[in-house]
Design a protein around this motif. Structure first.
Motif, short mmCIF file in Angstrom:
data_model
loop_
_atom_site.label_atom_id
_atom_site.label_comp_id
_atom_site.label_asym_id
_atom_site.label_seq_id
_atom_site.Cartn_x
_atom_site.Cartn_y
_atom_site.Cartn_z
N ASN A 120 0.99 -1.23 -0.05
CA ASN A 120 -0.05 -0.03 -0.02
C ASN A 120 0.86 1.26 -0.12
OD1 ASN A 120 -1.38 -2.26 1.71
ND2 ASN A 120 -2.99 -1.02 0.46
N GLN A 121 2.13 1.01 0.64
CA GLN A 121 2.96 2.28 0.59
C GLN A 121 3.51 2.51 -0.92
OE1 GLN A 121 4.02 4.27 3.32
NE2 GLN A 121 4.63 5.73 1.58
N ALA A 122 3.78 1.38 -1.69
CA ALA A 122 4.11 1.72 -2.89
C ALA A 122 3.10 2.24 -3.87
CB ALA A 122 4.66 0.23 -3.45
N ALA A 123 1.99 2.06 -3.68
CA ALA A 123 0.68 2.27 -4.34
C ALA A 123 0.47 3.86 -4.04
CB ALA A 123 -0.37 1.44 -4.15
N TYR A 124 0.74 4.20 -2.85
CA TYR A 124 0.64 5.45 -2.53
C TYR A 124 1.83 6.57 -3.11
CZ TYR A 124 0.93 9.84 0.68
OH TYR A 124 0.93 11.19 0.87
N ASP A 125 3.09 5.84 -3.15
CA ASP A 125 4.02 6.70 -3.66
C ASP A 125 3.94 6.86 -5.30
OD1 ASP A 125 5.08 6.81 -1.37
OD2 ASP A 125 6.46 5.22 -1.55
N ALA A 126 3.38 5.76 -5.93
CA ALA A 126 3.00 5.92 -7.46
C ALA A 126 1.80 6.85 -7.47
CB ALA A 126 2.60 4.42 -7.75
N ALA A 127 0.87 6.91 -6.74
CA ALA A 127 -0.20 7.81 -7.02
C ALA A 127 0.17 9.27 -6.63
CB ALA A 127 -1.33 7.75 -5.96
N LYS A 128 1.01 9.36 -5.81
CA LYS A 128 1.82 10.64 -5.46
C LYS A 128 2.59 11.15 -6.86
CE LYS A 128 4.17 13.22 -1.80
NZ LYS A 128 5.05 13.14 -0.66
N GLY A 129 3.27 10.29 -7.44
CA GLY A 129 4.00 10.85 -8.56
C GLY A 129 3.24 10.97 -9.77
N ALA A 130 2.12 10.17 -9.93
CA ALA A 130 1.19 10.47 -10.88
C ALA A 130 0.45 11.87 -10.58
CB ALA A 130 0.02 9.40 -10.76
N LEU A 131 0.27 12.19 -9.46
CA LEU A 131 -0.37 13.44 -9.38
C LEU A 131 0.55 14.71 -9.77
CD1 LEU A 131 -2.57 15.40 -8.23
CD2 LEU A 131 -1.60 15.17 -5.83
N ALA A 132 1.92 14.49 -9.45
CA ALA A 132 2.90 15.58 -9.76
C ALA A 132 3.12 15.78 -11.11
CB ALA A 132 4.30 14.98 -8.97
N ARG A 133 3.10 14.47 -12.07
CA ARG A 133 3.11 14.64 -13.40
C ARG A 133 2.03 15.48 -14.07
NH1 ARG A 133 4.88 9.26 -12.81
NH2 ARG A 133 2.56 8.60 -13.39
N ALA A 134 0.76 15.15 -13.40
CA ALA A 134 -0.74 15.48 -14.01
C ALA A 134 -0.62 17.15 -13.74
CB ALA A 134 -1.79 15.23 -13.32
N GLN A 135 -0.13 17.48 -12.51
CA GLN A 135 -0.11 18.80 -11.97
C GLN A 135 0.90 19.60 -12.87
OE1 GLN A 135 0.79 18.50 -7.80
NE2 GLN A 135 -1.33 19.07 -7.43
N ALA A 136 1.95 19.21 -13.14
CA ALA A 136 3.20 19.79 -14.21
C ALA A 136 2.61 19.99 -15.47
CB ALA A 136 4.23 18.97 -14.14
N ALA A 137 1.84 18.84 -16.24
CA ALA A 137 1.12 18.91 -17.39
C ALA A 137 0.30 20.15 -17.38
CB ALA A 137 0.77 17.61 -17.86
N ALA A 138 -0.54 20.10 -16.35
CA ALA A 138 -1.60 21.20 -16.18
C ALA A 138 -1.02 22.60 -16.28
CB ALA A 138 -2.52 20.82 -15.05
#
Length: 379
Positions: free
Chosen positions: A81-99
């Motif tokens: 679950n910690q790995a899934a959380y870290d992956a979701a955190k990275g995905a949010l950073a990429r999406a925010q950068a693209a936005a």
């Protein structure tokens, strides 16, 4: 001469009727106590189940002890679950950068489109790309929230305060969110409920008596209830009714009733059998007879009464509860009936009896409100 003497000896006088003590029944206010069997139920029962998949690392509580609401009970391996959380955190950073990049493009294009350096179609595409980036960032943020929530579920906590039961899983066990694996149960034991049922017929009669004034009863939440435990001892604290079902069980024809009891010492446990005494007001025209006057056999209860011409007769009765040394009579007797309380061992149904004078009738244990009957000569 000898034959005549023998005839006179044979013609002896019959024995006198046995002497009995009786009381004449009179109506009186009688406590309307209803006795019903019941079972104890916890006020709250929480089944603690797994909400994420994983391996149980440790049990964090002691079985059979009290726990607080929110107290940690189990820990599930959090690494996945910690790995899934870290992956979701990275995905949010990429999406925010693209936005952010799409927003900057729109700002540059807004100036150029006014100068007609770019076409309106290019500007509209840039605006659409900005909105797409904002939507992707919102979706990634939701995924991060879900991953954070799953990570918190790796620490299994108690939803309520109460007594935690035996653990249903051990360290190393695989638990599943999809199967909602039961891990333990927490029960709130102070206060507790006691559930019992009353027949629909008895409830209808009670309501008729209340409507007619034959029974005076308090409000539902003021009806006092006491308990008798399995060993015959009386539970020291009284409870009160708090629920009366408005539907009838089709299979049993009964109505469910519930009472609430304080249980600070944990004497009452869920599933325990008890006998409840519901103090449902006062019967204004009640009848009581001494306990010694009632005979209970295979066919039910009965008393001996003195009828016309002082002839004894057996009268079947329906008993209520035992109050002190007297039985409450639900049916079978009426005011003015003369009930035999002394000398029953000599009485036979259909045989005459002789009523003892009031001075020789033992008054102890007589029913409250009843009075010794006068002998036949005085009646």
């Amino acid at each position: 001469m000898s034959l005549a003497a023998c005839g006179k000896k044979a013609e002896q006088a019959p024995p006198p009727p046995p002497e009995v003590g009786v009381i004449t029944l009179a109506t009186q206010p009688v406590a309307n106590v209803i006795e019903l069997p019941g079972r104890v139920q916890a006020v709250r029962t929480a089944e603690v189940r797994a909400r994420v998949d994983g391996i149980v690392e440790r049990r964090l509580y002691e079985e059979g002890t009290d726990v607080r609401a929110g107290q940690a009970l189990f820990r599930i391996d959090p690494r996945e679950n910690q790995a899934a959380y870290d992956a979701a955190k990275g995905a949010l950073a990429r999406a925010q950068a693209a936005a952010t990049n799409a927003a900057q493009v729109v700002r540059r294009y807004s100036t150029l489109v006014g100068e007609q350096a770019i076409s309106g179609q290019e500007y509209d595409a840039a605006v659409a790309q900005q909105r797409q980036g904002q939507a992707d960032a919102a979706s990634a943020r939701a995924q991060l929230d879900r991953a954070r929530l799953d990570l918190t579920y790796t620490i299994v906590t108690s939803p309520i305060a109460g007594r935690a039961g035996r653990a249903q899983v051990t360290e190393g066990a695989l638990v599943s969110a999809s199967q909602a694996t039961l891990m333990t149960t927490v029960e709130q034991l102070n206060p507790v409920y006691v559930n019992f049922s009353q027949s629909r017929g008895d409830l209808l009669k009670l309501r008729r008596d209340l409507a007619s004034g034959a029974v005076r009863a308090p409000q539902l939440d003021r009806v006092r209830v006491t308990l008798e435990l399995e060993d015959g001892t009386r539970y020291p604290q009284a409870g009160h009714l708090d629920f009366l079902d408005m539907s009838v069980d089709e299979n049993t024809g009964t109505v469910s009733i519930r009472s609430e009891f304080p249980n600070p010492q944990r004497v009452l446990l869920p599933g325990q059998f008890v006998r409840a005494r519901i103090e449902g007001g006062v019967t204004t025209q009640g009848l009581q007879v001494p306990q010694r006057a009632v005979q209970i056999g295979p066919q039910g209860a009965s008393v001996m009464v003195v009828g016309k011409n002082n002839v004894a007769a057996a009268r079947p009765v329906r008993l209520g509860e035992l109050q002190g040394g007297n039985w409450v009579i639900r049916s079978g007797l009426a005011p003015g009936d003369r009930v035999i309380v002394n000398g029953l061992q000599k009485v036979r149904p259909g045989a005459p009896v002789r009523i003892a004078p009031p001075g020789r009738q033992a008054p102890q244990g007589s029913a409250a409100g009843a009075r010794p009957a006068a002998p036949a000569a005085a009646r």
